[in-house]
Design a protein around this motif. Structure first.
Motif, PDB file in Angstrom:
ATOM      1  N   ALA A  15      -3.548  23.774  15.959  1.00  0.00           N
ATOM      2  CA  ALA A  15      -3.824  25.181  16.433  1.00  0.00           C
ATOM      3  C   ALA A  15      -3.815  25.033  18.134  1.00  0.00           C
ATOM      4  O   ALA A  15      -3.221  25.943  18.635  1.00  0.00           O
ATOM      5  N   ALA A  16      -4.236  23.953  18.895  1.00  0.00           N
ATOM      6  CA  ALA A  16      -3.963  24.035  20.200  1.00  0.00           C
ATOM      7  C   ALA A  16      -2.429  24.009  20.589  1.00  0.00           C
ATOM      8  O   ALA A  16      -2.176  24.478  21.286  1.00  0.00           O
ATOM      9  N   LEU A  17      -1.668  23.063  19.887  1.00  0.00           N
ATOM     10  CA  LEU A  17      -0.173  23.119  20.045  1.00  0.00           C
ATOM     11  C   LEU A  17       0.321  24.435  19.934  1.00  0.00           C
ATOM     12  O   LEU A  17       1.541  24.636  20.533  1.00  0.00           O
ATOM     13  N   ALA A  18      -0.080  25.235  19.136  1.00  0.00           N
ATOM     14  CA  ALA A  18       0.481  26.480  18.488  1.00  0.00           C
ATOM     15  C   ALA A  18       0.625  27.283  19.838  1.00  0.00           C
ATOM     16  O   ALA A  18       1.323  28.142  19.907  1.00  0.00           O
ATOM     17  N   GLU A  19      -0.638  27.142  20.570  1.00  0.00           N
ATOM     18  CA  GLU A  19      -0.594  28.225  21.904  1.00  0.00           C
ATOM     19  C   GLU A  19      -0.180  27.319  23.048  1.00  0.00           C
ATOM     20  O   GLU A  19       0.428  27.967  23.936  1.00  0.00           O
ATOM     21  N   HIS A  20      -0.315  25.890  23.172  1.00  0.00           N
ATOM     22  CA  HIS A  20      -0.275  25.150  24.400  1.00  0.00           C
ATOM     23  C   HIS A  20       0.870  24.229  24.082  1.00  0.00           C
ATOM     24  O   HIS A  20       0.633  23.079  23.438  1.00  0.00           O
ATOM     25  N   PRO A  21       2.061  24.507  24.175  1.00  0.00           N
ATOM     26  CA  PRO A  21       3.176  23.389  23.854  1.00  0.00           C
ATOM     27  C   PRO A  21       3.359  22.143  24.786  1.00  0.00           C
ATOM     28  O   PRO A  21       4.093  21.340  24.368  1.00  0.00           O
ATOM     29  N   VAL A  22       2.512  22.362  25.883  1.00  0.00           N
ATOM     30  CA  VAL A  22       2.737  21.149  26.881  1.00  0.00           C
ATOM     31  C   VAL A  22       1.323  20.166  26.707  1.00  0.00           C
ATOM     32  O   VAL A  22       0.343  20.553  26.704  1.00  0.00           O
ATOM     33  N   MET A  23       1.689  19.091  26.390  1.00  0.00           N
ATOM     34  CA  MET A  23       0.437  17.904  26.564  1.00  0.00           C
ATOM     35  C   MET A  23       0.668  17.282  27.819  1.00  0.00           C
ATOM     36  O   MET A  23       1.839  16.790  28.035  1.00  0.00           O
TER      37      MET A  23
END
Length: 204
Positions: A15-23
């Motif tokens: 869910a976090a990656l769905a909005e924030h594509p940068v780690m």
């Protein structure tokens, strides 16, 4: 996708990656502290953190509500045995990153999130990497360098593990390119990219 990706923490991660594509790739304590005090991406990889500082750094990450993967391959003194994983659990770490299949499998058995890093240099190396990922079934696979993803997109997709592109991710265009070729996100130490949202990339 493999059923193990349906764990509650997995859903939070994806869910976090769905909005924030940068780690955020965090090298050293100072960069990790900037990450935990920022409102940018909630996702990070802790690398090159001295063992004496690791517990405090992991603690700050957890307190900030971030999801942090400890790169056990680049943590001096941590080692690559079951005791290292037990130590990470004891200090509250939620995930690990490693190139080592055995460590990924052990960490999965302990309920930790896992990210397997693979360096793709040629076709034979790709074949071995895909075989390793198929056996270990990590939560995420990190493909390096990022620009190779367009050549291996189909093979990575067939493994069924969400992938991140890393290495030479230096601009928003690099992030867009990785997403176009099947990545769920990217990893980068470039702090100017940490604020990127998937919605803003679509808008641009």
């Amino acid at each position: 996708m493999n059923s193990r990706h349906k764990r509650p923490m997995d859903r939070r991660l994806l869910a976090a990656l769905a909005e924030h594509p940068v780690m955020a790739s965090l090298v050293g304590v100072e960069m990790a502290e900037r990450f935990t005090s920022s409102t940018a991406t909630p996702l990070g990889i802790l690398a090159s953190i001295p063992l004496g500082d690791l517990a405090a750094t992991v603690g700050l990450t957890v307190e900030a509500g971030k999801i942090g993967f400890v790169n056990i391959d680049s943590t001096p003194g941590l080692g690559h045995d079951p005791g290292a994983l037990a130590y990470l659990q004891g200090i509250g770490a939620v995930g690990i990153c490693s190139t080592r299949q055995a460590m990924i499998e052990r960490a999965t058995g302990l309920g930790l999130l896992t990210m397997q890093k693979v360096f793709v240099t040629d076709r034979s190396n790709l074949r071995r990497s895909l075989q390793s990922i198929t056996r270990s079934q990590p939560d995420l696979v990190q493909v390096m360098p990022a620009m190779v993803l367009r050549h291996v997109e189909r093979q990575i997709r067939e493994v069924g593990v969400p992938c991140l592109a890393a290495g030479f991710v230096q601009s928003a265009d690099d992030v867009v390119a990785a997403l176009k070729h099947g990545a769920v996100g990217v990893c980068t130490s470039d702090e100017e990219l940490w604020d990127l949202r998937r919605s803003s990339l679509r808008a641009s």
